[in-house]
Design an enzyme around this catalytic site. Structure first.
Site, PDB file in Angstrom:
ATOM      1  N   GLY A 253       1.286  -7.644   4.851  1.00  8.39           N
ATOM      2  CA  GLY A 253       2.653  -7.172   4.670  1.00  8.39           C
ATOM      3  C   GLY A 253       3.726  -8.237   4.804  1.00  8.39           C
TER       4      GLY A 253
ATOM      5  CG  HIS B 180      -0.443 -11.347  -9.982  1.00  2.10           C
ATOM      6  ND1 HIS B 180      -1.564 -10.695  -9.512  1.00  2.10           N
ATOM      7  CD2 HIS B 180      -0.886 -12.423 -10.670  1.00  2.10           C
ATOM      8  CE1 HIS B 180      -2.640 -11.357  -9.909  1.00  2.10           C
ATOM      9  NE2 HIS B 180      -2.263 -12.408 -10.618  1.00  2.10           N
TER      10      HIS B 180
ATOM     11  CG  MET C 133      -5.373  -5.030  -1.493  1.00  2.00           C
ATOM     12  SD  MET C 133      -4.893  -6.237  -2.749  1.00  2.00           S
ATOM     13  CE  MET C 133      -6.506  -6.793  -3.257  1.00  2.00           C
TER      14      MET C 133
ATOM     15  CG  ASP D 199      -2.264  -8.129 -12.033  1.00  2.00           C
ATOM     16  OD1 ASP D 199      -1.529  -7.492 -11.271  1.00  2.00           O
ATOM     17  OD2 ASP D 199      -3.348  -8.621 -11.685  1.00  2.00           O
TER      18      ASP D 199
HETATM   19  C1  GRF Z   1       0.538 -11.649  -2.104  1.00  2.00           C
HETATM   20  O1  GRF Z   1       0.039 -12.909  -2.437  1.00  2.00           O
HETATM   21  C2  GRF Z   1       0.885 -10.868  -3.344  1.00  2.00           C
HETATM   22  O2  GRF Z   1       1.324 -11.660  -4.394  1.00  2.00           O
HETATM   23  C3  GRF Z   1      -0.439 -10.236  -3.712  1.00  2.00           C
HETATM   24  O3  GRF Z   1      -1.041  -9.921  -2.498  1.00  2.00           O
HETATM   25  C4  GRF Z   1      -0.545 -10.770  -1.463  1.00  2.00           C
HETATM   26  C5  GRF Z   1       0.025  -9.870  -0.422  1.00  2.00           C
HETATM   27  O4  GRF Z   1       0.415 -10.559   0.732  1.00  2.00           O
HETATM   28  N1  GRF Z   1      -0.229  -9.103  -4.577  1.00  2.00           N
HETATM   29  P1  GRF Z   1       1.280  -9.833   1.845  1.00  2.00           P
HETATM   30  O5  GRF Z   1       0.499  -8.587   2.292  1.00  2.00           O
HETATM   31  O6  GRF Z   1       2.593  -9.469   1.238  1.00  2.00           O
HETATM   32  O7  GRF Z   1       1.406 -10.813   2.953  1.00  2.00           O
END
Ligand code: GRF
Length: 201
Positions: free
Chosen positions: A13, A110, A91, A146
């Site tokens: 997060g 992304h 995810m 994506d």
């Molecule tokens: C990030 O690199 C984002 O681009 C990808 O997943 C990662 C999430 O990281 N979709 P976080 O949970 O925001 O630290």
């Protein structure tokens, strides 16, 4: 009125935190009203609580189908009168109907220069290909993974000796700057989705 915004997470997060930090400024055009996680122990939930943001855990496993899980997500978003949804390390692949229902109001970040390097293990693949630059992209979510129209993108050099971890860490710093900028543009109506394209006003 600030745009009522929800953030969907599954883990760390850190992008969620950057959005919450930006929206802590009362002049920021979006207000974070809800964080939803499909993972009960997602670390981001701790930070959401610390920031005083309402959160909801909706584990996907008990649902019989992707659509049923997405319907529960949708209901939680409606209950909170959410207008904009930001995916931040969420995810789960969303069903077509969810993406269509939230079309133009659903953003994702992304860690690559889309349309290059969709999917997972981005940094490994970027380094293996010998790319000289990488970056990150905020895009509108469409049913294809994506592949949605780009709202904002930033690039940075791939350094000699970069590992997937060192590159990921530098890209992440840029993500933390880019996502609030993109949300701001959408919330202010300066970026919008029209006929499958991003229009900048
Ligand atoms: C990030 O690199 C984002 O681009 C990808 O997943 C990662 C999430 O990281 N979709 P976080 O949970 O925001 O630290």
């Amino acid at each position: 009125m600030r745009a009522r915004t929800a953030i969907l997470i599954s883990g760390r997060g850190s992008n969620m935190r950057s959005l919450i930090a930006a929206a802590a400024d009362p002049t920021f055009p979006a207000e974070i009203v809800l964080v939803i996680s499909n993972v009960e122990c997602a670390h981001g939930l701790v930070h959401a609580a610390e920031a005083g943001i309402a959160s909801k855990i909706i584990p996907h496993k008990p649902f019989p189908s992707r659509e049923a899980f997405d319907a529960a997500l949708d209901e939680a978003l409606q209950d909170a009168e959410v207008e904009i949804v930001c995916l931040a390390g969420f995810m789960r692949i969303l069903s077509d109907w969810f993406a269509r229902k939230w079309e133009g109001r659903l953003l994702n970040i992304h860690p690559s220069l889309l349309p290059a390097y969709k999917g997972v293990h981005v940094h490994e693949r970027v380094i293996a290909a010998g790319e000289k630059a990488s970056g990150c992209t905020v895009h509108f979510v469409v049913p294809e993974l994506d592949a949605g129209p780009i709202v904002a993108q930033a690039s940075l050099p791939v350094e000699q000796g970069d590992t997937p971890d060192t590159l990921a860490a530098r890209v992440l710093q840029v993500e933390h700057r880019l996502y609030p900028e993109a949300l701001k543009m959408l919330a202010e109506g300066r970026a919008k989705l029209e006929n499958g394209k991003t229009v900048f006003v």
